[in-house]
Structures are given as C-alpha cells and as structure tokens.
Scaffold this motif. Structure first.
Motif, PDB file in Angstrom:
ATOM      1  N   VAL A  81       0.840  -1.205   0.000  1.00 41.04           N
ATOM      2  CA  VAL A  81       0.000   0.000   0.000  1.00 41.04           C
ATOM      3  C   VAL A  81       0.874   1.255   0.000  1.00 41.04           C
ATOM      4  O   VAL A  81       0.594   2.225  -0.705  1.00 41.04           O
ATOM      5  CB  VAL A  81      -0.948  -0.021   1.217  1.00 41.04           C
ATOM      6  N   TYR A  82       1.929   1.242   0.793  1.00 41.55           N
ATOM      7  CA  TYR A  82       2.830   2.402   0.872  1.00 41.55           C
ATOM      8  C   TYR A  82       3.423   2.719  -0.498  1.00 41.55           C
ATOM      9  O   TYR A  82       3.470   3.881  -0.922  1.00 41.55           O
ATOM     10  CB  TYR A  82       3.936   2.111   1.889  1.00 41.55           C
ATOM     11  N   LEU A  83       3.868   1.700  -1.217  1.00 41.84           N
ATOM     12  CA  LEU A  83       4.439   1.923  -2.544  1.00 41.84           C
ATOM     13  C   LEU A  83       3.366   2.381  -3.539  1.00 41.84           C
ATOM     14  O   LEU A  83       3.633   3.232  -4.399  1.00 41.84           O
ATOM     15  CB  LEU A  83       5.107   0.639  -3.042  1.00 41.84           C
ATOM     16  N   GLU A  84       2.146   1.836  -3.429  1.00 44.38           N
ATOM     17  CA  GLU A  84       1.067   2.238  -4.328  1.00 44.38           C
ATOM     18  C   GLU A  84       0.622   3.678  -4.074  1.00 44.38           C
ATOM     19  O   GLU A  84       0.156   4.360  -4.983  1.00 44.38           O
ATOM     20  CB  GLU A  84      -0.128   1.293  -4.164  1.00 44.38           C
ATOM     21  N   GLN A  85       0.803   4.153  -2.841  1.00 43.06           N
ATOM     22  CA  GLN A  85       0.411   5.512  -2.478  1.00 43.06           C
ATOM     23  C   GLN A  85       1.575   6.500  -2.634  1.00 43.06           C
ATOM     24  O   GLN A  85       1.607   7.528  -1.951  1.00 43.06           O
ATOM     25  CB  GLN A  85      -0.100   5.536  -1.022  1.00 43.06           C
ATOM     26  N   ALA A  86       2.482   6.181  -3.546  1.00 40.92           N
ATOM     27  CA  ALA A  86       3.604   7.074  -3.858  1.00 40.92           C
ATOM     28  C   ALA A  86       4.440   7.396  -2.630  1.00 40.92           C
ATOM     29  O   ALA A  86       4.875   8.530  -2.428  1.00 40.92           O
ATOM     30  CB  ALA A  86       3.113   8.354  -4.514  1.00 40.92           C
ATOM     31  N   SER A  87       4.660   6.377  -1.788  1.00 39.11           N
ATOM     32  CA  SER A  87       5.497   6.499  -0.586  1.00 39.11           C
ATOM     33  C   SER A  87       4.982   7.573   0.362  1.00 39.11           C
ATOM     34  O   SER A  87       5.752   8.306   0.983  1.00 39.11           O
ATOM     35  CB  SER A  87       6.950   6.783  -0.980  1.00 39.11           C
ATOM     36  N   SER A  88       3.661   7.655   0.504  1.00 42.17           N
ATOM     37  CA  SER A  88       3.041   8.617   1.423  1.00 42.17           C
ATOM     38  C   SER A  88       2.608   7.878   2.683  1.00 42.17           C
ATOM     39  O   SER A  88       1.774   6.957   2.629  1.00 42.17           O
ATOM     40  CB  SER A  88       1.834   9.290   0.757  1.00 42.17           C
ATOM     41  N   LEU A  89       3.137   8.311   3.837  1.00 42.55           N
ATOM     42  CA  LEU A  89       2.759   7.696   5.107  1.00 42.55           C
ATOM     43  C   LEU A  89       1.273   7.912   5.385  1.00 42.55           C
ATOM     44  O   LEU A  89       0.553   6.985   5.764  1.00 42.55           O
ATOM     45  CB  LEU A  89       3.604   8.281   6.240  1.00 42.55           C
ATOM     46  N   GLU A  90       0.821   9.155   5.208  1.00 43.83           N
ATOM     47  CA  GLU A  90      -0.563   9.479   5.511  1.00 43.83           C
ATOM     48  C   GLU A  90      -1.511   8.738   4.583  1.00 43.83           C
ATOM     49  O   GLU A  90      -2.555   8.208   5.009  1.00 43.83           O
ATOM     50  CB  GLU A  90      -0.799  10.990   5.406  1.00 43.83           C
ATOM     51  N   GLY A  91      -1.173   8.712   3.296  1.00 49.92           N
ATOM     52  CA  GLY A  91      -2.028   8.001   2.350  1.00 49.92           C
ATOM     53  C   GLY A  91      -2.109   6.526   2.671  1.00 49.92           C
ATOM     54  O   GLY A  91      -3.194   5.920   2.599  1.00 49.92           O
ATOM     55  N   ALA A  92      -0.980   5.900   3.011  1.00 50.16           N
ATOM     56  CA  ALA A  92      -0.994   4.486   3.363  1.00 50.16           C
ATOM     57  C   ALA A  92      -1.788   4.248   4.637  1.00 50.16           C
ATOM     58  O   ALA A  92      -2.521   3.263   4.753  1.00 50.16           O
ATOM     59  CB  ALA A  92       0.445   3.987   3.536  1.00 50.16           C
ATOM     60  N   ALA A  93      -1.636   5.161   5.622  1.00 51.20           N
ATOM     61  CA  ALA A  93      -2.375   5.024   6.882  1.00 51.20           C
ATOM     62  C   ALA A  93      -3.881   5.080   6.644  1.00 51.20           C
ATOM     63  O   ALA A  93      -4.650   4.304   7.233  1.00 51.20           O
ATOM     64  CB  ALA A  93      -1.939   6.112   7.858  1.00 51.20           C
ATOM     65  N   ARG A  94      -4.328   5.983   5.757  1.00 52.87           N
ATOM     66  CA  ARG A  94      -5.755   6.071   5.458  1.00 52.87           C
ATOM     67  C   ARG A  94      -6.257   4.800   4.790  1.00 52.87           C
ATOM     68  O   ARG A  94      -7.344   4.298   5.103  1.00 52.87           O
ATOM     69  CB  ARG A  94      -6.023   7.276   4.554  1.00 52.87           C
ATOM     70  N   MET A  95      -5.475   4.270   3.856  1.00 57.53           N
ATOM     71  CA  MET A  95      -5.911   3.066   3.153  1.00 57.53           C
ATOM     72  C   MET A  95      -5.952   1.855   4.084  1.00 57.53           C
ATOM     73  O   MET A  95      -6.773   0.944   3.910  1.00 57.53           O
ATOM     74  CB  MET A  95      -4.971   2.782   1.988  1.00 57.53           C
ATOM     75  N   LEU A  96      -5.081   1.858   5.071  1.00 58.97           N
ATOM     76  CA  LEU A  96      -4.990   0.715   5.988  1.00 58.97           C
ATOM     77  C   LEU A  96      -5.814   0.906   7.250  1.00 58.97           C
ATOM     78  O   LEU A  96      -5.896  -0.018   8.085  1.00 58.97           O
ATOM     79  CB  LEU A  96      -3.516   0.475   6.362  1.00 58.97           C
ATOM     80  N   PHE A  97      -6.368   2.120   7.431  1.00 58.81           N
ATOM     81  CA  PHE A  97      -7.147   2.450   8.634  1.00 58.81           C
ATOM     82  C   PHE A  97      -6.312   2.285   9.903  1.00 58.81           C
ATOM     83  O   PHE A  97      -6.753   1.720  10.898  1.00 58.81           O
ATOM     84  CB  PHE A  97      -8.419   1.582   8.728  1.00 58.81           C
ATOM     85  N   VAL A  98      -5.073   2.747   9.849  1.00 60.40           N
ATOM     86  CA  VAL A  98      -4.187   2.725  11.014  1.00 60.40           C
ATOM     87  C   VAL A  98      -3.558   4.098  11.174  1.00 60.40           C
ATOM     88  O   VAL A  98      -3.627   4.959  10.281  1.00 60.40           O
ATOM     89  CB  VAL A  98      -3.088   1.646  10.873  1.00 60.40           C
ATOM     90  N   HIS A  99      -2.901   4.301  12.296  1.00 61.98           N
ATOM     91  CA  HIS A  99      -2.211   5.557  12.560  1.00 61.98           C
ATOM     92  C   HIS A  99      -0.922   5.608  11.718  1.00 61.98           C
ATOM     93  O   HIS A  99      -0.275   4.572  11.489  1.00 61.98           O
ATOM     94  CB  HIS A  99      -1.882   5.664  14.048  1.00 61.98           C
ATOM     95  N   PRO A 100      -0.519   6.814  11.245  1.00 60.20           N
ATOM     96  CA  PRO A 100       0.746   6.918  10.487  1.00 60.20           C
ATOM     97  C   PRO A 100       1.948   6.349  11.227  1.00 60.20           C
ATOM     98  O   PRO A 100       2.883   5.827  10.600  1.00 60.20           O
ATOM     99  CB  PRO A 100       0.897   8.424  10.255  1.00 60.20           C
ATOM    100  N   ASN A 101       1.963   6.439  12.558  1.00 59.14           N
ATOM    101  CA  ASN A 101       3.086   5.871  13.326  1.00 59.14           C
ATOM    102  C   ASN A 101       3.151   4.352  13.175  1.00 59.14           C
ATOM    103  O   ASN A 101       4.230   3.763  13.213  1.00 59.14           O
ATOM    104  CB  ASN A 101       2.960   6.250  14.799  1.00 59.14           C
ATOM    105  N   THR A 102       1.974   3.742  13.021  1.00 62.11           N
ATOM    106  CA  THR A 102       1.953   2.293  12.799  1.00 62.11           C
ATOM    107  C   THR A 102       2.591   1.950  11.456  1.00 62.11           C
ATOM    108  O   THR A 102       3.365   0.989  11.343  1.00 62.11           O
ATOM    109  CB  THR A 102       0.508   1.783  12.854  1.00 62.11           C
ATOM    110  N   VAL A 103       2.237   2.747  10.451  1.00 67.62           N
ATOM    111  CA  VAL A 103       2.868   2.543   9.143  1.00 67.62           C
ATOM    112  C   VAL A 103       4.372   2.743   9.240  1.00 67.62           C
ATOM    113  O   VAL A 103       5.162   1.947   8.701  1.00 67.62           O
ATOM    114  CB  VAL A 103       2.265   3.506   8.105  1.00 67.62           C
TER     115      VAL A 103
END
Length: 400
Positions: free
Chosen positions: A338-360
């Motif tokens: 997900v992180y790679l698909e979201q152009a290496s965006s922590l926030e974008g990956a966190a939203r897609m995964l429904f987790v906190h950015p710190n978790t990502v």
C-alpha cells in the motif's frame, strides 16, 4: 711438351701466438673445475644444501664454462655461442631450481678460481694476455647468463599466461573444477577465503600491459588476483577481501570507460562462477540504470537483472526479500504494498490501511530490518516493488 701441373701443398694453419699458454690451459682445465666446485662447496651455503643431482649439474656447467674459455682463447676472433656451450649441458629445469642470483655467484666463483690461477697457467710473459682474455670472457658469460634466464622467464611467463587464461575462462564459463584449482595453485593462488569477480570493459592496446597494471594494483591493495582479457572484457578474480565494492575500487584504474561490476563474495575459486555470472548479468543490465555508480555491486543491480531475464536475480529477490516479508506476517507485505502504491506517502498508506501513520512508520522500519532495503529510499523502493511483483508471480503460478 708442356709439363703437367703439380698441386701445391696446402699451407699449414698459422700457429697459435700463445701456444704454450693454450696447452697449459688445456692441461689444467680439469683441476680448475675441481677447484671451482670445491670453492663453491666452501663459500656458497645454497650449493651445499642442494640435492646431489643439482650439484652434479652445476659441476658440469662449471667444467663446460672452463672448456668454453679454452676454446675462446684458442679462437678469440671466432663467434662463440656461449649460452649453448656452457648452459646447454644442464637441463632447462635447472633455471627453476637455481635463481639468477645463485647462478651469478656460481659464475663469479668459477671466474675467481680461474683468475687466481693465471700466474700458474700462463706461460711466462702471457699473464696479461690471459687476464685480458678472461676479462672479456667474463663479460660475455654474464650476458649469456642473463640471456638464458630471460628466455626461461619469457617461456615461463607465456606458459603462466596460458594457464591463467584457462582458469579465468573456466570460471567465467561455469566450467571451474579441481583442474582449474590446480592450475591456479601453480600460478601462486593460495586459496583465499573470500573471492569475488570484477568485470568491465578492457582498454584498447596491449592486453599484457593491462594485465600487469591489474597485478600492480592488486599488490598495492594486498589482494590475490587471476586476470585476463577475454574479448572486450577485462576479468579479474580477486581474493583476500570480503568487501567486493572496495576490491573493485582498488582495481578500477586499468579498466576502460564504462560500467565496472563486482560480483558477490563467494568462499573459494570453485564457487567463483556464481560471482562471475552475477557480475556478467549486472554488466549486461547496467545500461538500464544510467546513474549507476562506478564501480557498482551486482546485487545493487538486482531489479535490472531480473527485468533483463536473469533467473538468479529473480530467485534472489524472491528468496531474500519477498519470502522473509511473507514469513514475518501479512501486515508487513500489505503495508509495504500500500505504501508503494500511495507514492510512498505515510498518511495516504495510513488512510488506506485504517491505522495511525506511526503504525505505518513502525512497519516500514520492520521491512528494513527484515530485508535490508529501506522503503523510504527511492532506489530501494524500486527494488522492493520488483521483489513484490516477482513473488506474487511465483505464488500465482499454477502448481503442476
């Protein structure tokens, strides 16, 4: 009636101007040789330590040297093949058993014995003539000695070059076996624990000069090398360091412009084929990474090698990146994807995964710990993406 012609008797050759000295020299040649051998036994420790067979050959060389001087004195103006007269009595292997320095000591001892006997051997009034002849002969014998060892060195160098070429070619073609190891040992290869292969383009010009430049660089870096120019490639098998990139940097000088690729470290020469194949695949794929450093590791070119069709690179990406992530839990694979698909965006990956950015952020650190590749680095992210693609392709293949 005309008188028949009568043949005139042939004139006798002129007598030698120093016939008395020549006769005395011929008579004393045996005793002079014995004195020379006794002097060598007394003053040269290496001579005493030699096996009897080699000592006997040296004795023959000393006798031949004195006999050749006698002929030299008999015909001072005739061309003399001293190297054949003197050294032809000994087998070629003697140049391997006796160093040039030892041969010089042997010749010097023989000349000194002859020089000390001049007053006894020369007829009255011929002392200076005999001494001058011995001086000229000593010069010629010195040249002959140098010629013999130069010819032996050239022959040995040509033979060693052929052996080295066979070893390098065997490693590069994947045919290295115990025979190649034996040939390498004959060339002085001491079976170092760490071996790698460095490949690049060979420069134009004399390949022997290129090979010698590699050897000088290797000596400076305290590396063992087997090297050769095969076609347009300069191949170096280097041993003695577990840092392939540092090895390549130490040896890069003689390479022509263009990429230089270092294969991975392997334990021995038999395994060097694996390093050579990786380096060759990296050299082929290097054009796909235009900003690649010089030199570059073959392992840093894994994604380009995999895309170019290198099966070992594909297997390495799957086994060293995808499988460890898979074994570490689905969360890491999913987060990385997900992180790679979201152009290496922590926030974008966190939203897609429904987790906190710190978790990502934590999971990505775990990815780095597991694989050694950091998702936040552009180059590493590219490698990780290729590994994910290949792993999914392998998992998606139907089982036969």
């Amino acid at each position: 009636m005309p008188q028949p012609e009568t043949s005139k008797p042939e004139s006798a050759p002129p007598a030698h101007p120093h016939v008395a000295t020549l006769k005395r020299l011929e008579k004393s040649s045996g005793s002079l040789a014995a004195q020379a051998i006794a002097r060598m036994d007394e003053t040269l420790p290496w001579y005493r330590a030699m096996p009897p067979e080699n000592r006997s050959w040296i004795g023959l060389v000393a006798q031949a040297g004195i006999a050749a001087f006698t002929e030299w004195f008999r015909h001072p103006d005739a061309p003399q093949a001293i190297s054949t007269d003197v050294f032809g009595t000994a087998p070629r292997e003697l140049t391997r058993a006796i160093t040039l320095r030892q041969t010089v000591e042997m010749v010097r001892t023989t000349i000194e014995v002859m020089e000390s006997a001049i007053d006894e051997v020369a007829a009255p009034g011929d002392e200076s003539v005999l001494r001058e002849a011995l001086l000229v002969y000593a010069r010629e014998i010195a040249f002959a000695t140098a010629q013999v060892y130069a010819q032996a060195a050239e022959a040995r160098g040509a033979w060693d070059a052929r052996l080295e070429s066979l070893v390098v070619n065997a490693v590069l073609s994947g045919e290295a076996d115990e025979g190649a190891v034996s040939r390498a040992a004959a060339l002085g290869w001491n079976s170092p624990d760490h071996v790698c292969v460095v490949l690049g383009t060979a420069p134009d010009g004399d390949s022997e000069l290129t090979v010698e430049a590699i050897r000088r660089a290797a000596r400076h870096a305290k590396l063992q090398v087997l090297t050769g120019v095969l076609g347009d490639r300069l191949v170096v098998i280097a041993g003695g360091s577990n840092e392939p990139l540092q090895v390549a940097k130490s040896l890069i000088g003689p390479y022509a412009a263009g990429p230089v690729v270092a294969g991975p470290i392997v334990p021995d020469l038999l395994a060097a084929t694996r390093s050579a194949q990786a380096a060759a695949a990296g050299l082929k794929a290097c054009s796909a990474w235009q900003d690649a450093p010089r030199p570059v590791l073959a392992d840093d070119l894994l994604p380009e090698r995999a895309i170019a069709g290198d099966p070992s690179a594909r297997e390495q990406l799957v086994e060293e990146i995808y499988r460890p992530l898979e074994e570490a839990g689905s969360a890491l694979l999913e987060t990385l994807s997900v992180y790679l698909e979201q152009a290496s965006s922590l926030e974008g990956a966190a939203r897609m995964l429904f987790v906190h950015p710190n978790t990502v952020r934590y999971r990505l650190r775990r990815v780095t710990d597991v694989t050694g590749w950091s998702p936040s680095d552009v180059r590493s992210a590219f490698t990780l993406r290729i590994a994910l693609i290949l792993g999914r392709l392998v998992d998606g293949e139907p089982q036969l």
